[in-house]
Scaffold this motif. Structure first.
Motif, PDB file in Angstrom:
ATOM      1  N   GLU A  10       0.829  -1.208   0.000  1.00  0.00           N
ATOM      2  CA  GLU A  10       0.000   0.000   0.000  1.00  0.00           C
ATOM      3  C   GLU A  10       0.863   1.258   0.000  1.00  0.00           C
ATOM      4  N   HIS A  68      -5.795  -1.132  -2.417  1.00  0.00           N
ATOM      5  CA  HIS A  68      -6.781  -0.075  -2.194  1.00  0.00           C
ATOM      6  C   HIS A  68      -6.185   1.280  -2.547  1.00  0.00           C
ATOM      7  N   THR A  74     -10.563   1.638   1.945  1.00  0.00           N
ATOM      8  CA  THR A  74     -10.213   0.767   3.057  1.00  0.00           C
ATOM      9  C   THR A  74     -11.260   0.839   4.161  1.00  0.00           C
ATOM     10  N   VAL A  88      -7.231  -1.250   9.324  1.00  0.00           N
ATOM     11  CA  VAL A  88      -7.632   0.011   8.696  1.00  0.00           C
ATOM     12  C   VAL A  88      -6.662   1.144   9.022  1.00  0.00           C
TER      13      VAL A  88
END
Length: 241
Positions: A10, A68, A74, A88
């Motif tokens: 990410e 994401h 998310t 998260v």
């Protein structure tokens, strides 16, 4: 799920997203770039961001994450039971940090052009973050909600993130959202792509830096989260089981 690998993917994916996207903006807005000789326009920016998102998603998937690259997605997926809540906050922080780093790379790359460009000539926070064309915070939030709702709903209907041409189609989707809904607020769609770069523009030694407009910064955070969450709720309510 390998949490460390998810955070790495990410972080790098969002950094790549912002490097391509803000790199396009810098190429169009700053003085004395080669792009200036070819009269770049809104379509230039749409294609730059579309390709940037596509490659960022490919990278995020290849590195083992959900790709994401967006705290709004998310949070919304977690609210819909499709992503673990305990991931998260760390994932969102990785996305914001990646966006910061991607913006820093653009600043380094275009540093001579920042030195040559004053605020009234294009050295503005809009290279990295979003801003409204008409400053009405309620309507600006609604614009972000609508744009992100359409974006998230389409993503949910595309299938599994890693299947075939999914990342490329997501890039096309970004261009479609930009062309249809992007002219009001710059279609943030993503709290990380706004907050991280706005922070970078604020604290890094950018020559001739323009105003950073933090008074607006809550709009591209709240709007996308509401829009993505609404899309997830609708999808879960009406999609075939």
């Amino acid at each position: 799920m390998d949490t460390t690998q998810v955070l790495i993917s990410e972080f790098i994916g969002t950094a790549v997203l912002m490097a391509f996207g803000s790199g396009t903006n810098a190429s169009v807005l700053l003085k004395n770039t080669l792009a200036k000789a070819f009269n770049p326009n809104w379509m230039t920016i749409m294609f730059g961001w579309a390709f940037g998102v596509a490659f960022a998603v490919y990278i995020g998937i290849a590195l083992g994450g959900p790709a994401h690259l967006n705290p709004a997605l998310t949070v919304a997926l977690a609210a819909g039971g499709m992503f673990p809540w305990e991931h998260v906050i760390p994932v969102s922080l990785a996305q914001i940090a990646g966006a910061f780093v991607g913006s820093a790379l653009v600043m380094i790359h275009y540093y001579p052009h920042f030195k040559q460009t004053k605020e009234d000539e294009g050295n503005v926070v809009g290279i990295f973050a979003t801003a409204p064309t008409s400053d009405n915070r309620l309507l600006n939030v609604i614009s972000e909600i609508i744009a992100t709702f359409m974006f998230a709903l389409a993503i949910l209907c595309l299938g599994k993130m890693g299947d075939g041409l999914f990342p490329f189609i997501v890039g096309v989707l970004v261009a479609a959202i930009g062309l249809s809904f992007g002219s009001t607020t710059g279609f943030a769609l993503n709290p990380a792509r706004d907050f991280g770069p706005r922070l970078a523009y604020t604290i890094l030694p950018v020559p001739n830096r323009g105003a950073t407009n933090w008074a607006y910064a809550w709009v591209p955070v709240i709007g996308p989260i509401i829009g993505a969450s609404a899309a997830v709720g609708l999808f879960l309510a009406i999609a075939p089981k």
